[in-house]
Design an enzyme around this catalytic site. Structure first.
Site, PDB file in Angstrom:
ATOM      1  N   ASN A 202       1.055  -1.229  -0.018  1.00  0.00           N
ATOM      2  CA  ASN A 202       0.012   0.059  -0.100  1.00  0.00           C
ATOM      3  C   ASN A 202       0.567   1.368   0.039  1.00  0.00           C
ATOM      4  OD1 ASN A 202      -1.843   2.242   0.968  1.00  0.00           O
ATOM      5  ND2 ASN A 202      -3.086   0.849   1.515  1.00  0.00           N
ATOM      6  N   CYS A 207      -5.345   0.975  -1.519  1.00  0.00           N
ATOM      7  CA  CYS A 207      -5.972  -0.327  -0.937  1.00  0.00           C
ATOM      8  C   CYS A 207      -7.006  -0.514  -1.949  1.00  0.00           C
ATOM      9  CB  CYS A 207      -5.729  -0.155  -0.216  1.00  0.00           C
ATOM     10  SG  CYS A 207      -7.501   0.766   0.613  1.00  0.00           S
ATOM     11  N   HIS A 454     -11.435   1.224   3.738  1.00  0.00           N
ATOM     12  CA  HIS A 454     -10.155   0.554   3.734  1.00  0.00           C
ATOM     13  C   HIS A 454     -10.941  -0.493   2.225  1.00  0.00           C
ATOM     14  CE1 HIS A 454      -6.672  -1.761   4.211  1.00  0.00           C
ATOM     15  NE2 HIS A 454      -7.088  -3.257   4.047  1.00  0.00           N
ATOM     16  N   ASP A 471      -6.046  -8.769   0.423  1.00  0.00           N
ATOM     17  CA  ASP A 471      -5.744  -7.439   1.683  1.00  0.00           C
ATOM     18  C   ASP A 471      -4.303  -6.710   1.708  1.00  0.00           C
ATOM     19  OD1 ASP A 471      -6.174  -5.311   3.742  1.00  0.00           O
ATOM     20  OD2 ASP A 471      -7.024  -6.173   4.882  1.00  0.00           O
TER      21      ASP A 471
END
Length: 1117
Positions: A202, A207, A454, A471
């Site tokens: 990131n 993200c 997020h 993620d």
């Protein structure tokens, strides 16, 4: 008051604002440090007990009177741990409220403690709960980072504004929801080893991009096409989207660690600031696909994007009573599906193809047939192999004039059948042989609110039963329930903690939910989920990436072996001559720009001298090395030569001797003496009497400073004895009159003093490494002709000069012009230079605004006339210095404007259907009566004797009628709307039993199982008479608002007190409800008109059916 209720937090970070609390220093920016990625995924893969969770409410009274910089809540316990909230009421060195979750007993915990929590912090809006501000994150707390949260939680301007509802009766309500999870060591988790896949790093707030890139990468046909796009070895990834994407995909396929996206974002033309901004995923998807489609033209993979993602639908309008049909075919790459009002994907598709009737005032104009009743709708001609569904989780709230997130429950199936119900979504010309049965490939999730949050993705790369969560850097195996059901959104009920008591179950909204779905058609899946291997990748790309990998390994090795080596930086006279007057002006050299050597620590210095002999061609016996020293006044000078004994030692030992600070560098000055033939000779013996001085020459005509050489002088000697040598260095006649100055220091200010030529060097306190600057002596009469006639004035200028980038306040993103200025310039100097640049005669009409280094925006308040002393004060923002200023050209001088108050007043015409916004400028000591008199000269009145009044309107309610005597200085028109209107005749002649009541429009909305009243439109006053029924009042209201009978019949009428409606019948006596005249906050008791809010909101477009409860706006300035 504190309240504890259990509440889980299944939410991620608002990653644009997360930082551990610290009193921000120069080394710690309150910028977007990204919270550590989730540390609980591997736990979540196993069936575990629900983690302990709680909600803590903190009521802070007398908030605006808190004087301490930090303010802590009481301690509360979750998961057996003690927590508290840490708050900075005036901001942690930012103009925002700063708020963190703190481990209350961190000081007394055992060494190496660590705990992991997901949590949210909220400031409650006490007027409208739905406007509460909530931010979510997660963190692994430890001794080094015992608190974590949001430095820029919300703007102080909003918080302290009493109208906004966050601070009511000087009381602030703060909530924390905390879930404590078992710690899994984040750093040792290996995604590749555990799942076979790697994540993406990131870059700050990227993200949303990472989740999209992983989804596209895991469509193998797409990846194969990207690999086959023609690129060459001469392309640079940072300048070529195809190459950057090829490089990224290759690394995702073959790397063992998470992959950086910097090259790709650079190829988009994004700078660092763009990476910290959350862009819209759908927009990014479209732009990226369009770019690739364009780049694929004329290549072997032309048309791939269309083949994969393009479908077609048909828009049609069909007349009911005549034989006329109009159709238009359109293509789509993704479909936007409504979430609000739809319980699943099928309901959204039903709504998509819903038939709209065009009738009544809305008839369709058909060619040859005129106005006709018609049906209007959309049907699908064909669907693409890869179907991308964008779920409309974000929508515009007209009431608040802002975007809101819809967290309603919305289901989506593992298998999607778009041929269902006899192919009701398909147009007559659709090919019915194609089976439109789709299987779910990926679910992109957004967790958080509208202003940040997020993004991550659940993907099943091979369409097997195994799902994976991507993620950012972390990839974990997940089950189907987690990927599907848990991303439906909606509300979740917590199990009761005290089942014996009759307490209502606690419900909370799930802020994590799907916002994009990717389906793959069953009949195409073998083609799309194809094999992609090395032979699909161009040779030059493999070579390039192999080379990159080798360089990376080399750097890694260097880093690992760094403790075995010493870096030696060697400065020579050539470096001084090259740098002084160009790169540097003060001291002697920038050590980062001199030749450096990486030498094993155990090698003796004498062996190193042999390497120097080879490198520079200077025999070992002619080399003399000096150690540098940092002086107390922060200058850095050669201090003493190395001794013969020191030269026999290892370079590692020498580095430790030279350097009290722990770093791996040894800095040296190499002194080389040259003979008459300019060849190296042995250095002269140096006694305690000998001083090594360095000389710089200054030319005031050219404004040029340069290094001219160095000399050894005797401490008992005098400068007068070396003048001829200095003249020779400068190229002057031997007897030229020159002035000498010593350059003493330059931080924080310049110190450069004249040297008396007739006293000894020792008496002038000169020592080894000192710098002497000299110049020609100037006759008094010629001093005036130079900007900087002597060395001290020139060094002062160099030290304080600053290139300032000026931007017009109207275009705050673009540099308009740059000016070189001195940080010592006064306010008047700065505006004079700007006025000169703009060709403006009156500098007092320039108004300047400083730059906020954190938000990269102009500060909200401009600089007052002569409100700062120097340019340096204009450029500083907390501990940051900027080089940007914003300017605007005023129509009157700033000192005059500062004595005036500017108000924006919306004038509502009594008979015409319009609102006109006027800007009124009056002296600050003026009254509301003066505003009204000024307005009368600008507006058109219904009759010459009309009287005006000024109202304060907020969220479609009237909060105040301003008395004409009220001073305007404290009126805030930034958040409230100021409305001027004529006072109706009926209000001027109120009878003793007449009442003036508030009348507002409203609709009802159910959110989180609670009914909420939403006001809209223009509020107004109405005179009601004693004994008057609702039926009589309705007639007057209909006439006043000019609402057609058909619409008015649908309206309901209610008496509302503190937000609770009590519906009225036509026979009800309305005045009996409004008996109390002394109610504080009269706006909370009103006659409510309930009907749908269907007036145009955003663009006040001309509309014949508009009612006067929402008038069109015109702006005249």
């Amino acid at each position: 008051m504190t309240v504890m209720t259990p509440a889980p937090v299944d939410q991620q970070e608002d990653e644009e604002m997360l930082v551990p609390q610290s009193d921000l220093t120069e080394n710690h920016q309150p910028m977007e440090a990204v919270a550590q990625p989730e540390a609980a995924n591997t736990v979540e893969n196993q069936p575990v007990e629900d983690p302990p969770s709680s909600r803590f409410t903190w009521k802070i009274e007398n908030f605006s009177r808190l004087n301490a910089k930090k303010h802590y809540s009481e301690v509360f316990v979750v998961g057996g741990y003690k927590w508290r909230i840490l708050l900075f009421p005036k901001g942690n060195n930012v103009d925002h409220l700063s708020m963190y979750l703190d481990v209350a007993d961190s000081a007394s915990l055992p060494y190496g403690w660590s705990r992991y929590a997901q949590f949210s912090l909220a400031v409650v809006n006490q007027i409208h709960n739905k406007y509460s501000i909530r931010k979510d994150t997660q963190h692994q707390f430890n001794a080094r980072e015992s608190d974590w949260g949001f430095t820029s939680f919300m703007p102080l301007g909003e918080l302290y504004d009493p109208c906004r509802g966050y601070l009511v009766n000087d009381t602030l309500i703060v909530e924390a929801e905390v879930v404590v999870r078992r710690i899994v060591d984040y750093w040792t988790y290996d995604s590749k080893k555990e799942t076979g896949y790697v994540g993406l790093k990131n870059q700050g707030a990227t993200c949303y991009m990472n989740s999209l890139l992983q989804t596209l990468y895991h469509i193998p046909y797409f990846r194969k096409a990207v690999y086959h796009m023609p690129t060459t070895e001469n392309d640079m990834p940072s300048g070529s989207i195809p190459l950057a994407l090829q490089s990224l995909f290759y690394k995702l396929q073959y790397s063992d660690n998470s992959v950086a996206t910097k090259e790709l974002t650079k190829s988009f033309g994004w700078d660092t600031h763009d990476s910290f901004m959350q862009h819209d995923v759908q927009e990014l998807n479209r732009v990226l696909c369009e770019k690739l489609e364009d780049k694929m033209k004329g290549t072997v993979v032309e048309g791939t994007i269309q083949q994969l993602f393009e479908g077609h639908h048909m828009n049609y309008i069909e007349c009911i009573n005549v034989d006329y049909k109009s159709t238009r075919k359109e293509s789509f790459y993704d479909l936007q599906l409504d979430v609000k009002g739809c319980h699943d994907v099928y309901a959204s598709f039903d709504k998509y193809v819903e038939v709209e009737r065009l009738e009544g005032d809305n008839k369709y104009h058909a060619e040859q047939y005129g106005l006709q009743d018609a049906k209007k709708g959309v049907l699908f001609i064909d669907f693409p192999p890869v179907l991308q569904l964008q779920l409309k989780r974000f929508e515009y709230d007209f009431m608040r004039d802002t975007m809101v997130k819809i967290n309603d429950r919305y289901e989506f199936p593992l298998q999607l059948d778009l041929d269902r119900d006899g192919g009701k979504y398909l147009s007559p010309e659709a090919d019915r042989r194609v089976r439109n049965l789709y299987t779910l490939h990926s679910v992109l999730v957004h967790s958080g609110g509208v202003h940040g949050g997020h993004y991550y993705a659940f993907i099943r790369p091979t369409l097997s039963d195994q799902w994976y969560k991507f993620d950012d850097e972390r990839v974990t195996k997940e089950d189907m329930k987690r990927a599907l059901e848990e991303q439906y959104g909606g509300e979740e009920e917590l199990p009761q903690t005290n089942p014996g008591f009759n307490n209502t179950p606690f419900k909370f909204t799930k802020y994590s939910n799907a916002y994009m779905l990717v389906y793959i058609r069953e009949s195409d899946k073998d083609k799309i989920i194809c094999n992609v291997d090395e032979k699909d990748i161009a040779e030059h790309l493999r070579e390039r990436l192999k080379k990159e990998q080798e360089e990376k390994e080399h750097k890694k090795k260097e880093k690992a072996e760094a403790h075995l080596y010493t870096i030696i930086k060697v400065a020579r006279d050539d470096d001084l001559a090259e740098q002084i007057g160009k790169d540097i002006y003060f001291d002697l050299v920038d050590h980062d720009k001199v030749r450096s050597f990486r030498i094993q620590k155990q090698i003796t210095f004498n062996v190193f001298k042999e390497e120097i002999a080879k490198e520079f061609g200077i025999p070992v016996q002619f080399q003399r090395f000096w150690l540098w020293a940092k002086r107390q006044n922060h200058t850095y000078r050669p201090n003493r030569p190395l001794t013969p004994l020191e030269e026999t030692q290892s370079v590692g030992t020498l580095r430790e001797v030279s350097n009290k600070v722990h770093n791996a560098e040894l800095k040296l000055y190499l002194e080389v003496e040259l003979g008459l033939d300019l060849r190296p000779i042995a250095p002269p013996d140096k006694t305690k009497e000998d001083i090594l001085l360095f000389f710089k020459h200054y030319d005031p005509e050219k404004e040029e400073l340069r290094f001219v050489g160095r000399l050894f002088v005797k401490s008992t000697g005098k400068p007068i004895e070396i003048l001829s040598k200095l003249n020779k260095m400068a190229g002057y006649a031997p007897d030229e009159e020159i002035n000498l100055y010593e350059e003493i220091k330059f931080e924080p200010s310049v110190m450069c003093e004249p040297i008396d030529k007739k006293i000894t060097f020792r008496a002038s306190q000169l020592e080894d490494g000192d710098i002497v600057c000299f110049q020609k002596s100037l006759p008094v009469e010629s001093i005036e002709q130079f900007r900087y006639p002597d060395v001290p004035s020139f060094l002062e200028y160099v030290h304080n000069r600053q290139i300032v980038h000026f931007r017009s306040l109207e275009k705050p993103k673009e540099d308009d012009f740059c000016l070189e200025m001195s940080r010592l310039y006064t306010y008047d100097d700065v505006v004079e230079r700007v006025a000169q640049q703009l060709g403006l005669n009156d500098p007092s009409k320039i108004r300047l605004t400083s730059h906020n280094c954190y938000s990269q925006q102009p500060k909200p308040q401009p600089i007052k006339y002569r409100g700062v002393d120097h340019l340096s004060d204009m450029l500083v923002h907390y501990n940051q210095t900027s080089d940007i200023l914003y300017y605007e050209v005023l129509d009157i001088p700033l000192p005059e404007l500062q004595g005036l108050k500017t108000l924006k007043v919306a004038f509502h015409h009594a008979t015409k259907d319009e609102v006109v916004i006027h800007t009124i400028r009056l002296p600050k000591q003026s009254t509301v009566g003066d505003v009204i008199n000024d307005l009368k000269t600008k507006v058109e009145l219904s009759h010459p004797d009309a009287e005006l009044r000024l109202l304060e309107v907020f969220y479609h309610k009237i909060y105040k009628i301003f008395p004409p005597s009220e001073k305007i200085e404290n009126i805030n028109d930034q958040y409230w709307t100021l409305r001027a209107e004529e006072i109706p005749e009926e209000e001027k002649n109120l009878g003793p039993n007449d009442r003036l009541i508030h009348v507002y429009h409203f609709t009802k909305e159910t959110a989180q199982n609670q009914m909420q009243i939403l006001n809209f439109g223009e509020p107004f006053f109405l005179v009601i008479h004693e004994g008057e029924t609702l039926a009589e009042i309705k007639i007057r209201i209909q006439k006043k608002l000019q609402v057609p009978d058909e619409d008015f019949a649908k309206w309901k009428f209610a008496f509302l007190s503190l937000g609770r409606p009590e519906y009225l019948q036509d026979s009800d006596i309305v005045s009996s409800r409004f008996q109390r005249r002394d109610v504080y906050g009269a706006w909370e008791q009103y006659l409510g008109l309930e009907h749908s809010d269907n007036a145009p909101k955003r663009s006040y477009a001309a509309n014949q059916n508009r009612h006067t409860f929402e008038k069109p706006v015109k702006i005249y300035n």
